[in-house]
Write an enzyme that holds these catalytic residues in place. Sequence first.
Site, mmCIF file in Angstrom:
data_model
loop_
_atom_site.group_PDB
_atom_site.id
_atom_site.type_symbol
_atom_site.label_atom_id
_atom_site.label_comp_id
_atom_site.label_asym_id
_atom_site.label_seq_id
_atom_site.Cartn_x
_atom_site.Cartn_y
_atom_site.Cartn_z
ATOM 1 N N SER A 61 -10.706 4.928 -5.987
ATOM 2 C CA SER A 61 -10.117 4.262 -7.291
ATOM 3 C C SER A 61 -9.768 5.056 -8.222
ATOM 4 O O SER A 61 -8.789 6.528 -7.900
ATOM 5 C CB SER A 61 -10.192 3.262 -7.993
ATOM 6 O OG SER A 61 -9.867 2.406 -7.602
ATOM 7 N N ASP B 222 -5.150 -4.638 -1.594
ATOM 8 C CA ASP B 222 -5.416 -3.912 -2.788
ATOM 9 C C ASP B 222 -4.493 -4.909 -3.433
ATOM 10 O O ASP B 222 -2.928 -4.277 -2.826
ATOM 11 C CB ASP B 222 -5.513 -2.805 -2.489
ATOM 12 C CG ASP B 222 -6.350 -1.929 -3.538
ATOM 13 O OD1 ASP B 222 -6.073 -3.128 -4.288
ATOM 14 O OD2 ASP B 222 -6.977 -0.780 -3.448
ATOM 15 N N HIS C 234 -9.430 -4.115 -2.707
ATOM 16 C CA HIS C 234 -10.062 -2.816 -3.434
ATOM 17 C C HIS C 234 -11.116 -2.734 -2.747
ATOM 18 O O HIS C 234 -11.621 -1.013 -2.706
ATOM 19 C CB HIS C 234 -10.033 -3.373 -4.660
ATOM 20 C CG HIS C 234 -9.644 -1.915 -5.442
ATOM 21 N ND1 HIS C 234 -9.063 -0.443 -5.526
ATOM 22 C CD2 HIS C 234 -10.405 -1.136 -6.237
ATOM 23 C CE1 HIS C 234 -8.374 0.397 -6.559
ATOM 24 N NE2 HIS C 234 -10.254 -0.622 -7.476
#
Length: 688
Positions: free
Chosen positions: A541, A626, A661
């Site tokens: 991320s 995501d 995610h």
Amino acid sequence: MSKDRLLDKIATPPQAKKRPEVLELHGDRRIDEYFWMRDPDHPELIPYLEAENAYTAAMMQHTEELQNQLYQEMLSHIKETDLSVPSLKDEYYYYSRTEAGKSYPIHCRKKGSLDAPEEILLDENKLAAGHDFFDLGVFAISPNHQILAYSFDTNGSEQYLLCFLDLRTHQLYPETIPKTYFSFAWGNDNKTAFYTQLDDANRPYKLLKHTLGNCPQNDVLIYQENDDIYHLHLEKTRSQSYILMVLQSSITTEVHYLDANHPYDNFQIISPRTTGIEYDVDHHQDSFYIVTNDAATNFKLVKTPVANPSPENWQTIIPHREDVLLLGVSLFANHLVIYERKGGLQTARIQNLSTGAENNIIFPEPTYEFSEGSNPEFNTNILRFNYTSLITPQSVFDYNMETNQRELKKQTEVLGGYDPSNYESQWLMATATDGTKVPISMVYKRGINKDGKNPLLLTAYGAYGSSYPASFSSTRLTLLDRGMVFAIAHIRGGEEMGRQWYEQGKFLHKKNTFTDFITCAEYLISQGWTSSDRLAITGGSAGGLLMGAVINMRPDLFKVVVANVPFVDVVTTILDTSLPLSAMEWEEWGNPNDKIYYDYMKSYSPYDNVTAQDYPDILITAGLNDSRVKYWEPAKWTAKLRELKTDNHLLLLKTNMDAGHGGPSGRYESLRELAFEDAFILHRLGLT
């Protein structure tokens, strides 16, 4: 040519078609050849992602035996059938357990004693049946213990379906509520439920009130937050007296409170939002305790009457300190627990609210992770906390706040003969280019030599004020036992060294995050822990942004890179406020509509700074569903790297077509994903 290099050339990497699109702002014309990937309905998108996946599978085919070996090793350390430490609430003991062969937990309780018959409340495995992805959101028992509110997501989009289960009959209520977030609170009447709902950008922005058994279309809208930089979530004080509606941006907070015994009253405000002022609220008797950064960079604790909690009545209890970050407080009937961070490490102290006497909880290791455990009871002298380190498995303690005695309730069992004395951890300091000391947490198997030949995996995050936990992982043993050193760079952008550590790694100081990481890598090499051709790095991320930035800046420093769901198309993404979180990101990275921020962000955005140079071996992961880092960021970045890089090193993109995610759900699939990534690292370092 070696067999491995020959295998690398069997498959041909997919080449994404270029369709130039001109993006212009502040007189700056950027051409984005891969902008078309942002269209999920584009007829060539899914075939392209599938082609990348097929290429990745082909290039990793010769590691399948290694992957399976790593998976089996990881699995061998895990007690598949296990039980959490039960938490007592009123007369019920709540716990969860796992069963061998089943991917998800089973949530249970016993009434009266631990010897009572087990009641299964919710079996996640049954809910997950038929779905490639499953994630439980809300799990909230009503105050009278008769109703369970729960929600779940089956595609990784973080949009949850809210349901209600009658625990007396184990029948579902007829109503379900879609597109909710994992934020919920029960009124004390056991029939009023407060929940949050998402807007089109996946931002929790509405607070609604539902009456059990009624049609959700008749739910009452309590509040709607129209400012895109704020999101809304719910909390309930441990005293069970108040429901808190928290409106929060990255740097500003506004809290409203409601007497939980009167759920049909109106919420009242504690303090209106003031840009840059954050505060967190808890309750005790006739007072609110508030942790705030108002005139206190490292936060302070104030107390204010419930009857009139506005700032003019705030009385300082713990003042601001330059060398101590006040992380938060936790209130019980007779005690105040104070969580702090000093010198980069967490501390905790207990204050008796009647006498004022204090006692510190002491931790034995040079680097560790400490957190509050499950403490549903308000009227108790027992504090449950979790402790772990890079060597010590997750441990649950009950701490008597009157006698200061602690009892180990459970330490996660690591199967396969794990002996912590075979490993060693350290807390090191590297010196950044501006003289700043940057901490490094490290673990390795005893007996290694500092001869520059050790493989080393370095990771970091460095954003949003999140401190990287120095916690134990049984899956990491597969690397440590192969002689690899594992290290965490506690770089600026986190909050390890206080609030200023965060401030020095955001906005126009963001590059400190990247140069700190490079400094840590160079330090580890200079001290003989590893060398650049034995150094692997990983981050996810915002940590994936870090990976992209540092390999643009110093591609020669690293041998292997794993970037999970990387946030790499910084400028374009943050400019698009229709995307989840984008407007909120302005308070972390800056508003690119301002030319100063635009130019600075563009100068480090990984996608915008890919150049014709040699790069390390790279594995990039993405999730098609995501909602935080859209699939197209890693996909575009991969395509641009393929176009411009001048080396023959391996570049792989692996998109999970059924997840979001957090990657694949379920403990077995998660292990297989990790085994895949570790196999990539080990193979590219020549450790197979």
